[in-house]
Design a protein around this motif. Structure first.
Motif: not given
Length: 378
Positions: A52-62, A64-65, A90-97
């Motif tokens: 429910e948090e991710i639907i509608g968002k861009s996969p670019r949310i994953l 990072g730097p 490299i991608n990033y989890k919700k907690d920034g890992t």
């Protein structure tokens, strides 16, 4: 899968049961799209994002730097051609890992053959990447170690060659057996003497001073080098050791510094061969010799002291003892006997059944109180 955002129950059951992360987006690749329309439970577990948090968002949310965006350069062309695009970064989890994700994106077409959705199958390969990195580091370390070993071997080979050349040069001045013994000795015992029983041979060219006076220095050196070389071959062949070249005199030992079997016999056979070798020497030097080389040889057998004598910074291997002096005195008795061999009684007793001799009787020898019995080899 069609244009509609609702899917059949069978498809949903399949997607939800997959252990691989599944992400479905709209087909627009240009920002701000595409937009996520579905993720399965494996995606939630992998990224920490709830559906429910991710639907509608861009996969670019994953992203990072440290995400390598250059891998997407051919994404649009590949998907437009109806092909599957693959990538890893490299991608990033919700907690920034950070985590390494490998994924495949395939176009999903509608009934009119147009791209309607994009389906991405994703895998967390962080552990594999770490293992690969460790293996690569290990490989580089191993390559470095192999290179260091190769370089060390090259240096060692060069050092060994240098040492070999040094020893090869050294044995031209000092007998090889003496060099080897010195290398095996410790610093403490290198100057210690040892008592041995050995056969001693002195060989002297007669009238050499008169011969040398008629020649140039270069010719004298040629004569001595030829003479020494031929005689050294004979002495080595009979297990003798040349202890010293002095002017036109050769001093050789049989049984020192290393013991040999029947040194008296070896010395006698050597002396006979040295006399025979004179024919070859005179032939080689016939163009410059004013007269033929003749020699006298004296042999003795007895106790000696052998060892390195000298100071801490300069040593000389020397053979000393009464037996040495006696051998020299016996050789001096041949002054009026061209190409003759004289031996003492101990050498005679050992070789009388092997060679022909005639007695000279008991003779006074300079430096000795008692007379000695001397024999001539015929």
């Amino acid at each position: 899968m069609g244009k509609s955002k609702s899917y059949s129950n069978d498809a949903m059951i399949l997607l939800e049961s997959m252990t691989q992360s599944i992400l479905i987006t709209t087909a627009e690749l240009n920002s701000p799209g595409p937009f996520i329309v579905y993720v399965n439970k494996a995606f939630e577990k992998m990224t920490g994002w709830k559906r429910e948090e991710i639907i509608g968002k861009s996969p670019r949310i994953l992203q990072g730097p440290k995400t390598d965006l250059s891998i997407f350069y051919n994404l649009n062309e590949t998907l437009t051609n109806g092909e599957v695009w693959e990538g890893k970064t490299i991608n990033y989890k919700k907690d920034g890992t950070e985590f390494f994700m490998e994924w495949s994106i395939a176009p999903v077409f509608d009934e009119n053959g147009r791209i309607d959705r994009l389906l991405a199958v994703q895998n967390d390969i962080t552990e594999n990447v770490h293992i690969e990195n460790q293996l690569e580091k290990s490989r580089k370390r191993e390559l470095k170690r192999v290179k260091e070993i190769e370089e060390a071997n090259i240096k060692l080979h060069a050092l060994t060659e240098k040492q070999k050349k040094t020893i090869d040069l050294f044995v031209k001045y000092v007998p090889e057996s003496i060099v080897k013994k010195a290398l095996s000795d410790t610093t403490e015992d290198i100057k210690e003497g040892v008592e041995l029983e050995a056969a001693l041979l002195f060989c002297d060219i007669r009238r050499f001073t008169l011969i040398a006076e008629k020649l140039s220095p270069t010719e004298v050196v040629r004569i001595l080098n030829t003479y020494y070389s031929r005689m050294a071959e004979v002495i080595n062949m009979h297990n003798g050791v040349i202890t010293q070249f002095t002017g036109d005199e050769i001093f050789a030992t049989f049984g020192a510094p290393n013991p040999i079997k029947d040194p008296e016999i070896s010395s006698v056979y050597c002396a006979i061969e040295m006399i025979n070798k004179l024919e070859k020497i005179n032939s080689d030097l016939n163009d410059i010799l004013p007269e033929k080389i003749i020699v006298g040889i004296g042999l003795n057998y007895g106790p000696i002291i052998a060892g390195n004598l000298g100071s801490d910074d300069r040593l000389t291997y020397a053979i000393t003892g009464d037996a040495v002096n006696t051998a020299k005195r016996i050789e001096s008795l041949t002054s009026d006997l061209p190409n003759s061999i004289l031996i003492n009684e101990s050498v005679y007793e050992k070789t009388k059944d092997l060679v022909s001799t005639k007695p000279w009787g008991e003779l006074s020898v300079k430096g000795k109180e008692n007379k000695i019995m001397v024999y001539q080899i015929i």
